[in-house]
Enzyme design. Structure first.
Site, PDB file in Angstrom:
ATOM      1  N   ASP A  56       0.837  -1.201   0.000  1.00  0.00           N
ATOM      2  CA  ASP A  56       0.000   0.000   0.000  1.00  0.00           C
ATOM      3  C   ASP A  56       0.876   1.257   0.000  1.00  0.00           C
ATOM      4  O   ASP A  56       2.043   1.206   0.396  1.00  0.00           O
ATOM      5  CB  ASP A  56      -0.885   0.035   1.260  1.00  0.00           C
ATOM      6  CG  ASP A  56      -1.851  -1.134   1.310  1.00  0.00           C
ATOM      7  OD1 ASP A  56      -2.156  -1.701   0.244  1.00  0.00           O
ATOM      8  OD2 ASP A  56      -2.289  -1.471   2.427  1.00  0.00           O
TER       9      ASP A  56
HETATM   10  N1  URA Z   1      -1.271  -5.917   4.051  1.00  0.00           N
HETATM   11  C1  URA Z   1      -1.742  -4.662   4.019  1.00  0.00           C
HETATM   12  O1  URA Z   1      -2.761  -4.355   4.643  1.00  0.00           O
HETATM   13  N2  URA Z   1      -1.061  -3.740   3.312  1.00  0.00           N
HETATM   14  C2  URA Z   1       0.086  -3.998   2.656  1.00  0.00           C
HETATM   15  O2  URA Z   1       0.676  -3.107   2.043  1.00  0.00           O
HETATM   16  C3  URA Z   1       0.573  -5.324   2.688  1.00  0.00           C
HETATM   17  C4  URA Z   1      -0.123  -6.273   3.395  1.00  0.00           C
END
Ligand code: URA
Length: 240
Positions: A103
Site C-alpha cells: 500500500d
Molecule cells: N497488508 C496490508 O494491509 N497492506 C500492505 O501493504 C501489505 C499487506
C-alpha cells in the site's frame, strides 16, 4: 560464462535442477551434447539448445527496494510517484516491475524484476510464499488475537484468510499501542489491515521485512535499492 549459470539465467531451474537437466543429456552446445555445468560458453555467440530448442540469453535484473511511504506500487502513474521512479535510469531495464503490491503508506521490502516466471512463482497462491511484516497497532494485542489469527479468519466482506503467525513484540498499555510481527502466506488486498480491522483494531504502521527467503537489507534507507546477490536470487527460485 559457465553453462550451468547460463541455464539458470535462462530460467531453466535452480542450480540443482540445472544439474539434473545436464545429466539427462538434453543440452547441446553448438550441436554437441554437454553434461558438465562447468563448461565455459560465450552466451552471445554459442548456440545452446534443450531438446533441440535454442535458448536465447536474457539477462534478468533483480532489485530489492526499501519502499518508502507516499509512493505507489505501480510502474507508471500520471500524477503520483511510483516505485519505478525510484530506480536510476541506467538500472531501469525493459519490463521491470514490482513483484506484488505494498500500500502507499506501507514501507519495506519490495522486489523488482523483469523475470516473469520468478514473479509468477512468488505470487502464485499454491506456492504459499511467506511474507513477514512488522506493524504498530492501535489497541492491545493479546494471546486472544494470536490464537484467532492462527486459524482462518473471516474478513468483513466475507473473504476467509489462511492461518497466520502473529507474535506480540511489545505492548504499551498506557498508550494503548502494540508492536507485532505477522507472517502471512497469501496476498489479499490490504490483507493485514483488514485482518486487524476484523479484530476491531487499527494498523498505524506497516513494514514488510521478508518475502520467502529474501530479507530487507537493514543498510538500505527508505527509497534506496540494490541488486540482489546471486545467492539471494537462487534462494528465491522455487521448484515446480
Ligand atoms: N497488508 C496490508 O494491509 N497492506 C500492505 O501493504 C501489505 C499487506
Amino acid at each position: 560464462m559457465r553453462l550451468d549459470k547460463f541455464l539458470a539465467e535462462c530460467n531453466q531451474g535452480t542450480r540443482s535442477e540445472v544439474k539434473v537437466l545436464l545429466k539427462s543429456r538434453r543440452v547441446t552446445v553448438n550441436g554437441m551434447t554437454e553434461n558438465s555445468g562447468k563448461r565455459q560458453i560465450d552466451e552471445f555467440s554459442d548456440i545452446v539448445c534443450i531438446d533441440g530448442e535454442e535458448l536465447r540469453y536474457q539477462s534478468f535484473a533483480y532489485y530489492m527496494l526499501h519502499k518508502p511511504k507516499g509512493v505507489i506500487t505501480a510502474t507508471e502513474d500520471a500524477v503520483q510517484e511510483t516505485v519505478l521512479d525510484l530506480i536510476d535510469k541506467k538500472d531501469c531495464v525493459r519490463g521491470l516491475f514490482p513483484v506484488g503490491r505494498l500500500d502507499k503508506d506501507t514501507t519495506g521490502l519490495l522486489l523488482l524484476t523483469n523475470d516473469g516466471k520468478l514473479a509468477h512463482d512468488l505470487l502464485a497462491p499454491k506456492k504459499h510464499v511467506e511474507k513477514i511484516y512488522e506493524a504498530r497497532i492501535e489497541g492491545i494485542v493479546t494471546e486472544a488475537e494470536v490464537e484467532l489469527f492462527s486459524k482462518p479468519i473471516e474478513l468483513r466482506n466475507g473473504e476467509v484468510t489462511k492461518p497466520s503467525r502473529l507474535v506480540v513484540k511489545n505492548v504499551d498499555e498506557d498508550a494503548g499501542m502494540s508492536e507485532i510481527e505477522i507472517t502471512i502466506s497469501e496476498g489479499k488486498y490490504h490483507q493485514i489491515k483488514r485482518m486487524f480491522a476484523s479484530a476491531g483494531m487499527h494498523v498505524l504502521e506497516l513494514k514488510r521485512i521478508k518475502m520467502g527467503s529474501l530479507e530487507l537489507d537493514g543498510r538500505l534507507d527508505p527509497g534506496k535499492y540494490r541488486a540482489l546477490t546471486q545467492t539471494e536470487i537462487e534462494g528465491l527460485k522455487i521448484s515446480d
